[in-house]
Design a protein around this motif. Structure first.
Motif, short mmCIF file in Angstrom:
data_model
loop_
_atom_site.label_atom_id
_atom_site.label_comp_id
_atom_site.label_asym_id
_atom_site.label_seq_id
_atom_site.Cartn_x
_atom_site.Cartn_y
_atom_site.Cartn_z
N THR A 1 9.86 -4.36 7.32
CA THR A 1 11.03 -3.52 7.15
C THR A 1 12.09 -4.30 6.41
N VAL A 2 12.59 -3.71 5.32
CA VAL A 2 13.62 -4.33 4.49
C VAL A 2 14.86 -3.45 4.56
N ILE A 3 15.94 -4.00 5.09
CA ILE A 3 17.21 -3.29 5.21
C ILE A 3 18.24 -4.03 4.37
N GLN A 4 18.91 -3.30 3.49
CA GLN A 4 19.92 -3.86 2.59
C GLN A 4 19.39 -5.08 1.83
N GLY A 5 18.12 -4.97 1.39
CA GLY A 5 17.53 -6.01 0.54
C GLY A 5 16.96 -7.21 1.25
N ARG A 6 17.01 -7.24 2.59
CA ARG A 6 16.51 -8.39 3.37
C ARG A 6 15.51 -7.94 4.43
N VAL A 7 14.52 -8.77 4.71
CA VAL A 7 13.53 -8.47 5.76
C VAL A 7 14.25 -8.47 7.10
N SER A 8 14.12 -7.35 7.83
CA SER A 8 14.74 -7.27 9.14
C SER A 8 13.73 -7.22 10.27
N ASP A 9 12.46 -6.89 9.96
CA ASP A 9 11.44 -6.78 11.00
C ASP A 9 10.06 -6.94 10.38
N ILE A 10 9.16 -7.56 11.13
CA ILE A 10 7.77 -7.73 10.71
C ILE A 10 6.89 -7.32 11.89
N GLN A 11 5.95 -6.41 11.65
CA GLN A 11 5.03 -5.98 12.69
C GLN A 11 3.61 -6.04 12.16
N GLU A 12 2.69 -6.52 13.02
CA GLU A 12 1.28 -6.54 12.70
C GLU A 12 0.57 -5.62 13.69
N ILE A 13 -0.26 -4.73 13.20
CA ILE A 13 -1.04 -3.85 14.07
C ILE A 13 -2.50 -4.17 13.83
N TYR A 14 -3.16 -4.68 14.88
CA TYR A 14 -4.57 -5.03 14.79
C TYR A 14 -5.42 -3.85 15.22
N ARG A 15 -6.49 -3.61 14.48
CA ARG A 15 -7.39 -2.50 14.81
C ARG A 15 -8.63 -3.02 15.47
N LEU B 1 7.67 -1.44 4.14
CA LEU B 1 6.55 -1.76 3.27
C LEU B 1 5.29 -1.92 4.12
N GLU B 2 4.20 -1.34 3.68
CA GLU B 2 2.94 -1.40 4.43
C GLU B 2 1.89 -2.14 3.62
N TYR B 3 1.24 -3.09 4.27
CA TYR B 3 0.14 -3.85 3.66
C TYR B 3 -1.08 -3.70 4.55
N ASP B 4 -2.21 -3.28 3.97
CA ASP B 4 -3.45 -3.07 4.72
C ASP B 4 -4.43 -4.19 4.46
N PHE B 5 -5.03 -4.66 5.55
CA PHE B 5 -6.07 -5.69 5.49
C PHE B 5 -7.28 -5.15 6.24
N ASP B 6 -8.38 -5.91 6.28
CA ASP B 6 -9.60 -5.46 6.94
C ASP B 6 -9.38 -5.15 8.42
N SER C 1 0.84 -1.21 0.00
CA SER C 1 0.00 0.00 0.00
C SER C 1 0.86 1.24 0.00
N SER C 2 1.99 1.16 0.73
CA SER C 2 2.95 2.26 0.72
C SER C 2 4.35 1.71 0.95
N ARG C 3 5.34 2.52 0.56
CA ARG C 3 6.75 2.14 0.69
C ARG C 3 7.51 3.37 1.16
N GLU C 4 7.90 3.37 2.43
CA GLU C 4 8.57 4.52 3.03
C GLU C 4 10.06 4.23 3.21
#
Length: 79
Positions: A65-79, A53-58, A36-39
């Motif tokens: 988070t991608v640092i130097q071409g590799r995933v370094s962190d994954i976060q899920e925020i539930y609403r 990288l941001e991905y929106d779901f219902d 959805s967005s790339r900051e």
């Protein structure tokens, strides 16, 4: 009243496929598609380190988070 929960993990499921810390950005895009967005992620001097990288779901938003071409962190925020 709104409630949110933040969950950090080392993997996330997109359909039947998993994305894990250490996977390449290309793998993320193949599995999850266009975000959805790339900051930009910068160091304290303003140099580009990677992207968030941001991905929106219902019911949640996923930040990968991608640092130097590799995933370094994954976060899920539930609403």
């Amino acid at each position: 009243m709104f409630s949110t929960a933040v969950i950090a993990g080392s993997t996330i499921r997109f359909g039947s496929r998993l994305i894990s810390v250490g996977d390449s950005e290309g793998m993320v895009l193949r599995i999850a598609g266009k975000p959805s967005s790339r900051e930009p992620v910068e160091n304290r001097f303003g140099a580009l380190r990677g992207y968030r990288l941001e991905y929106d779901f219902d019911n949640k938003t996923v930040f990968i988070t991608v640092i130097q071409g590799r995933v370094s962190d994954i976060q899920e925020i539930y609403r």
